[in-house]
Structure formats: C-alpha cells, structure tokens
Design an enzyme around this catalytic site. Sequence first.
Site, PDB file in Angstrom:
ATOM      1  N   LYS A  46      -9.071  -4.135  -4.329  1.00  0.00           N
ATOM      2  CA  LYS A  46      -7.683  -4.615  -4.304  1.00  0.00           C
ATOM      3  C   LYS A  46      -7.586  -6.102  -4.654  1.00  0.00           C
ATOM      4  CE  LYS A  46      -5.423  -0.963  -1.737  1.00  0.00           C
ATOM      5  NZ  LYS A  46      -4.422  -0.581  -0.726  1.00  0.00           N
ATOM      6  N   MET A  51     -10.885   3.669   6.287  1.00  0.00           N
ATOM      7  CA  MET A  51      -9.705   2.836   6.525  1.00  0.00           C
ATOM      8  C   MET A  51      -9.863   1.940   7.748  1.00  0.00           C
ATOM      9  SD  MET A  51      -7.629   3.190   4.044  1.00  0.00           S
ATOM     10  CE  MET A  51      -9.166   3.146   3.106  1.00  0.00           C
ATOM     11  N   ASP A  61      -2.011  -0.776   5.680  1.00  0.00           N
ATOM     12  CA  ASP A  61      -2.517  -0.310   6.973  1.00  0.00           C
ATOM     13  C   ASP A  61      -4.026  -0.294   7.100  1.00  0.00           C
ATOM     14  OD1 ASP A  61      -3.589   2.885   6.787  1.00  0.00           O
ATOM     15  OD2 ASP A  61      -2.435   2.122   5.114  1.00  0.00           O
ATOM     16  N   ASP A  66       0.852  -1.173   0.000  1.00  0.00           N
ATOM     17  CA  ASP A  66       0.000   0.000   0.000  1.00  0.00           C
ATOM     18  C   ASP A  66       0.898   1.235   0.000  1.00  0.00           C
ATOM     19  OD1 ASP A  66      -2.368   1.556   0.273  1.00  0.00           O
ATOM     20  OD2 ASP A  66      -2.038   1.677   2.428  1.00  0.00           O
ATOM     21  N   VAL A  67       0.334   2.390  -0.288  1.00  0.00           N
ATOM     22  CA  VAL A  67       1.127   3.628  -0.324  1.00  0.00           C
ATOM     23  C   VAL A  67       0.803   4.527   0.866  1.00  0.00           C
ATOM     24  CG1 VAL A  67       1.606   5.751  -1.604  1.00  0.00           C
ATOM     25  CG2 VAL A  67       1.475   3.563  -2.814  1.00  0.00           C
ATOM     26  N   ASP A  68      -0.417   5.026   0.945  1.00  0.00           N
ATOM     27  CA  ASP A  68      -0.778   6.001   1.973  1.00  0.00           C
ATOM     28  C   ASP A  68      -0.717   5.358   3.357  1.00  0.00           C
ATOM     29  OD1 ASP A  68      -1.870   6.778  -0.626  1.00  0.00           O
ATOM     30  OD2 ASP A  68      -2.735   8.476   0.449  1.00  0.00           O
ATOM     31  N   SER A 104      -2.741   0.792  -4.586  1.00  0.00           N
ATOM     32  CA  SER A 104      -3.178   1.915  -3.757  1.00  0.00           C
ATOM     33  C   SER A 104      -4.508   2.498  -4.204  1.00  0.00           C
ATOM     34  CB  SER A 104      -2.104   3.017  -3.812  1.00  0.00           C
ATOM     35  OG  SER A 104      -2.544   4.196  -3.190  1.00  0.00           O
ATOM     36  N   GLY A 105      -5.249   2.988  -3.224  1.00  0.00           N
ATOM     37  CA  GLY A 105      -6.439   3.773  -3.513  1.00  0.00           C
ATOM     38  C   GLY A 105      -6.125   5.243  -3.712  1.00  0.00           C
ATOM     39  N   GLY A 106      -4.830   5.582  -3.746  1.00  0.00           N
ATOM     40  CA  GLY A 106      -4.416   6.957  -3.997  1.00  0.00           C
ATOM     41  C   GLY A 106      -4.478   7.303  -5.476  1.00  0.00           C
TER      42      GLY A 106
END
Length: 215
Positions: free
Chosen positions: A150, A44, A168, A10-12, A101-103
């Site tokens: 995902k 989240m 996370d 994941d990113v964020d 990612s969801g970013g």
Amino acid sequence: MSAFKSLVLDVDSTVAAIEGIDWLAERRDAATAAWVADLTRRAMDGALPIEAAYERRLLAIAPTRAEVASLADAYIEALVPGAAETIARAQGAGLDVRLLSGGLHEAIVPMARHLGLPESAVHAVRVAWSADGQCLGLDGDAPLARSGGKPAVLARLALASPVLAVGDGSTDADLAPHVARFVAFTGVVRRPAVVAAAAGEARTFDDVLHHLGLA
C-alpha cells in the site's frame, strides 16, 4: 472545508462490511472457508505477512469469473452505512478519493461506480483468467498482495497532500508513516494493533467526516 486534499479508503471491512476473499471461500466446503478465514484474520491482525497468505487463499478457492461478479454485487449490498454519503461529501469538498485495497479489482470496480467513483480511483489486485473463466492466480507484480504494497502504490500515485487514510487492517496501518493522518476504522472489526498504529479511530463514517473536518 477539509484540511485534507486526498482521502484513501480501504474496502474490505471498511467501506464494505465483508472480506471478499472470505466471501468467496464460503462458496466452498466448510473446511476451506474456515482455513481461509483464519489466514485472513492472522494477516489483517499483522500476525502473518500478507504475501504468506494471499495467493495460497486465492488458489485454494480458485474462484470463477462468475463468482467474482457475484462478489461485486455482495460488496454493494454490504456497504457500511454512511460510506456512500461520506465519499460524496469528500468529493463535493474537492478531495481526490481513492480505494486502495488488497481485494480483487474486478469485484471492487462495480462498487466504486455505484459510489460515484471512476475505475481509475480503484487500486486493487488483478488476477489472471483462463479462457473458460477459471482463476490462474495473480496477474503480474500485484504489489497490493504483499507487505508494504500500500505505501508503494500510494507513493506511485503521488496524491495531493495532505492525505487522510482510513482502514481496518495491518496493511492499512503500513500507511501511517506515509500520510498526514491514518485513522483505524473499527466499525466492522476492531484490531488493537491497528488502532495502536493510528492517529485516531473511526467507529462510523460520521467519525470519518469528523476527521475530515466535514461533519
């Protein structure tokens, strides 16, 4: 030598110590920033489906293309200690490393390149833009902006197994039944429901290396 063939990150609040959508909201008034941060937290934590929050937040902020470019710089500045080294170690060991990612795709790609990853390793949300650089909302189907997105994208990628996934949030925990091991990253924020769904916990990227067997 790692027992894993692929690493999905994941990113964020995992690779970077910010939530990109919240960072963009902070460019608006305090009420908008607080409202967006609350939706992000609830999504989240798993208290709110991500699809109930995603486009509402995006359209409320209405980021410009220039602001998304600035977010790309912010991601690089907010890299979690050890993330770059872990990605390099994983690549050196022959793992296929992906950012799931969801970013926003345009904000994450420069960070990926900074980390030595190609754009093809980035799987994120694309948005549509007007001719003058205003956000028009989601571009196309955008599976990563909804629940179950995902696992759906992971299935489409057909990565070499076994796969270790690290993240996370509740959307990352959705990956647990679909990978060899899901590890909850808690170095930025610890979400008990995500930890409960995980096979392990990583407070740092040194811990991620231990899970990979590369420490």
